[in-house]
Design a protein around this motif. Structure first.
Motif, mmCIF file in Angstrom:
data_model
loop_
_atom_site.group_PDB
_atom_site.id
_atom_site.type_symbol
_atom_site.label_atom_id
_atom_site.label_comp_id
_atom_site.label_asym_id
_atom_site.label_seq_id
_atom_site.Cartn_x
_atom_site.Cartn_y
_atom_site.Cartn_z
ATOM 1 N N ARG A 155 0.984 -1.318 -0.217
ATOM 2 C CA ARG A 155 -0.174 -0.069 -0.082
ATOM 3 C C ARG A 155 1.063 1.385 -0.019
ATOM 4 N NH1 ARG A 155 -5.343 -0.956 3.487
ATOM 5 N NH2 ARG A 155 -5.871 -3.084 2.807
ATOM 6 N N GLY A 156 1.947 1.321 0.823
ATOM 7 C CA GLY A 156 2.956 2.339 0.931
ATOM 8 C C GLY A 156 3.612 2.872 -0.503
ATOM 9 N N LEU A 157 3.799 1.509 -1.267
ATOM 10 C CA LEU A 157 4.577 1.783 -2.505
ATOM 11 C C LEU A 157 3.475 2.289 -3.520
ATOM 12 C CD1 LEU A 157 6.876 -1.332 -2.475
ATOM 13 C CD2 LEU A 157 7.701 1.088 -2.459
ATOM 14 N N ALA A 158 2.276 1.901 -3.438
ATOM 15 C CA ALA A 158 1.363 2.460 -4.279
ATOM 16 C C ALA A 158 0.693 3.837 -3.917
ATOM 17 C CB ALA A 158 0.159 1.344 -4.184
ATOM 18 N N ALA A 159 1.229 4.562 -2.879
ATOM 19 C CA ALA A 159 0.520 5.611 -2.434
ATOM 20 C C ALA A 159 1.590 6.780 -3.185
ATOM 21 C CB ALA A 159 0.880 5.836 -1.030
ATOM 22 N N GLU A 160 0.778 7.811 -3.423
ATOM 23 C CA GLU A 160 1.554 9.151 -3.801
ATOM 24 C C GLU A 160 1.693 10.086 -2.805
ATOM 25 O OE1 GLU A 160 0.543 10.264 -7.774
ATOM 26 O OE2 GLU A 160 -0.157 8.275 -8.285
ATOM 27 N N GLY A 161 2.345 11.059 -3.086
ATOM 28 C CA GLY A 161 2.487 12.348 -2.348
ATOM 29 C C GLY A 161 3.235 12.301 -0.991
ATOM 30 N N PHE A 162 4.392 11.405 -1.157
ATOM 31 C CA PHE A 162 5.250 11.504 -0.178
ATOM 32 C C PHE A 162 6.527 12.068 -0.536
ATOM 33 C CE2 PHE A 162 5.964 7.538 -2.435
ATOM 34 C CZ PHE A 162 7.078 7.665 -2.825
ATOM 35 N N VAL A 163 7.366 12.509 0.300
ATOM 36 C CA VAL A 163 8.802 13.203 0.028
ATOM 37 C C VAL A 163 9.819 12.546 0.070
ATOM 38 C CG1 VAL A 163 10.065 15.253 0.784
ATOM 39 C CG2 VAL A 163 7.597 15.266 1.055
ATOM 40 N N SER A 164 10.717 12.731 -0.662
ATOM 41 C CA SER A 164 11.926 11.576 -0.841
ATOM 42 C C SER A 164 12.956 12.306 0.296
ATOM 43 C CB SER A 164 12.706 11.867 -2.164
ATOM 44 O OG SER A 164 11.688 11.321 -3.302
ATOM 45 N N ALA A 165 13.697 11.234 0.636
ATOM 46 C CA ALA A 165 14.718 11.392 1.781
ATOM 47 C C ALA A 165 15.662 12.552 1.221
ATOM 48 C CB ALA A 165 15.237 10.301 2.393
ATOM 49 N N ASP A 166 16.213 13.191 2.075
ATOM 50 C CA ASP A 166 17.076 14.081 1.818
ATOM 51 C C ASP A 166 18.521 13.295 1.952
ATOM 52 O OD1 ASP A 166 15.504 16.377 2.054
ATOM 53 O OD2 ASP A 166 15.820 16.821 3.858
ATOM 54 N N ALA A 167 19.573 13.766 1.246
ATOM 55 C CA ALA A 167 20.873 13.245 1.353
ATOM 56 C C ALA A 167 21.491 13.083 2.906
ATOM 57 C CB ALA A 167 21.833 13.762 0.366
ATOM 58 N N PHE A 213 13.048 8.380 10.243
ATOM 59 C CA PHE A 213 12.008 7.896 9.968
ATOM 60 C C PHE A 213 11.479 7.153 11.059
ATOM 61 C CE2 PHE A 213 14.848 8.731 6.380
ATOM 62 C CZ PHE A 213 14.143 9.348 5.496
ATOM 63 N N GLY A 214 10.044 7.345 11.312
ATOM 64 C CA GLY A 214 9.261 6.875 12.370
ATOM 65 C C GLY A 214 7.718 6.755 11.759
ATOM 66 N N VAL A 215 6.955 5.777 12.590
ATOM 67 C CA VAL A 215 5.585 5.962 11.898
ATOM 68 C C VAL A 215 4.732 6.604 13.036
ATOM 69 C CG1 VAL A 215 3.613 4.139 11.974
ATOM 70 C CG2 VAL A 215 5.923 3.517 11.247
ATOM 71 N N THR A 216 5.221 6.678 14.224
ATOM 72 C CA THR A 216 4.220 7.068 15.315
ATOM 73 C C THR A 216 4.512 8.522 15.648
ATOM 74 O OG1 THR A 216 5.357 6.259 17.112
ATOM 75 C CG2 THR A 216 3.284 4.971 16.205
ATOM 76 N N GLU A 217 5.835 9.049 15.538
ATOM 77 C CA GLU A 217 6.390 10.047 16.229
ATOM 78 C C GLU A 217 6.334 11.228 15.149
ATOM 79 O OE1 GLU A 217 8.805 7.646 15.918
ATOM 80 O OE2 GLU A 217 8.554 6.954 17.860
ATOM 81 N N ALA A 218 5.692 12.515 15.574
ATOM 82 C CA ALA A 218 5.251 13.620 14.576
ATOM 83 C C ALA A 218 6.534 14.561 14.728
ATOM 84 C CB ALA A 218 4.453 14.190 14.854
#
Length: 82
Positions: free
Chosen positions: A45-57, A64-69
């Motif tokens: 599902r994540g790979l099919a999703a759009e609208g995410f930002v690429s990681a910085d160098a 990267f985490g799932v629950t921490e904002a």
């Protein structure tokens, strides 16, 4: 039933207790037979999703985490403001 797939690669990840709870909740609500199958479904599902930002160098896995904002320091813990 379809033929079983050969999975020759093992992918090991570390999760926080909160992240694991999210995976387990996702799994149980959808009656997915295992954590591994739930993670594969989330990955699909994540790979099919759009609208995410690429990681910085120079980004680290602790960035990267799932629950921490909150923004994180280099040690992966949320940055505390004074």
């Amino acid at each position: 039933m379809s033929e079983p797939r050969f999975r020759g690669e093992r992918l090991q990840i570390m999760l926080t207790p909160d992240e694991l709870l999210l995976v387990d909740d996702f799994r149980y609500k959808r009656r997915i037979p295992s954590r591994a199958a739930a993670v594969r479904e989330l990955l699909k599902r994540g790979l099919a999703a759009e609208g995410f930002v690429s990681a910085d160098a120079g980004a680290k896995s602790t960035d990267f985490g799932v629950t921490e904002a909150a923004p994180k320091k280099g040690n992966g813990r949320p940055e505390l403001s004074d």
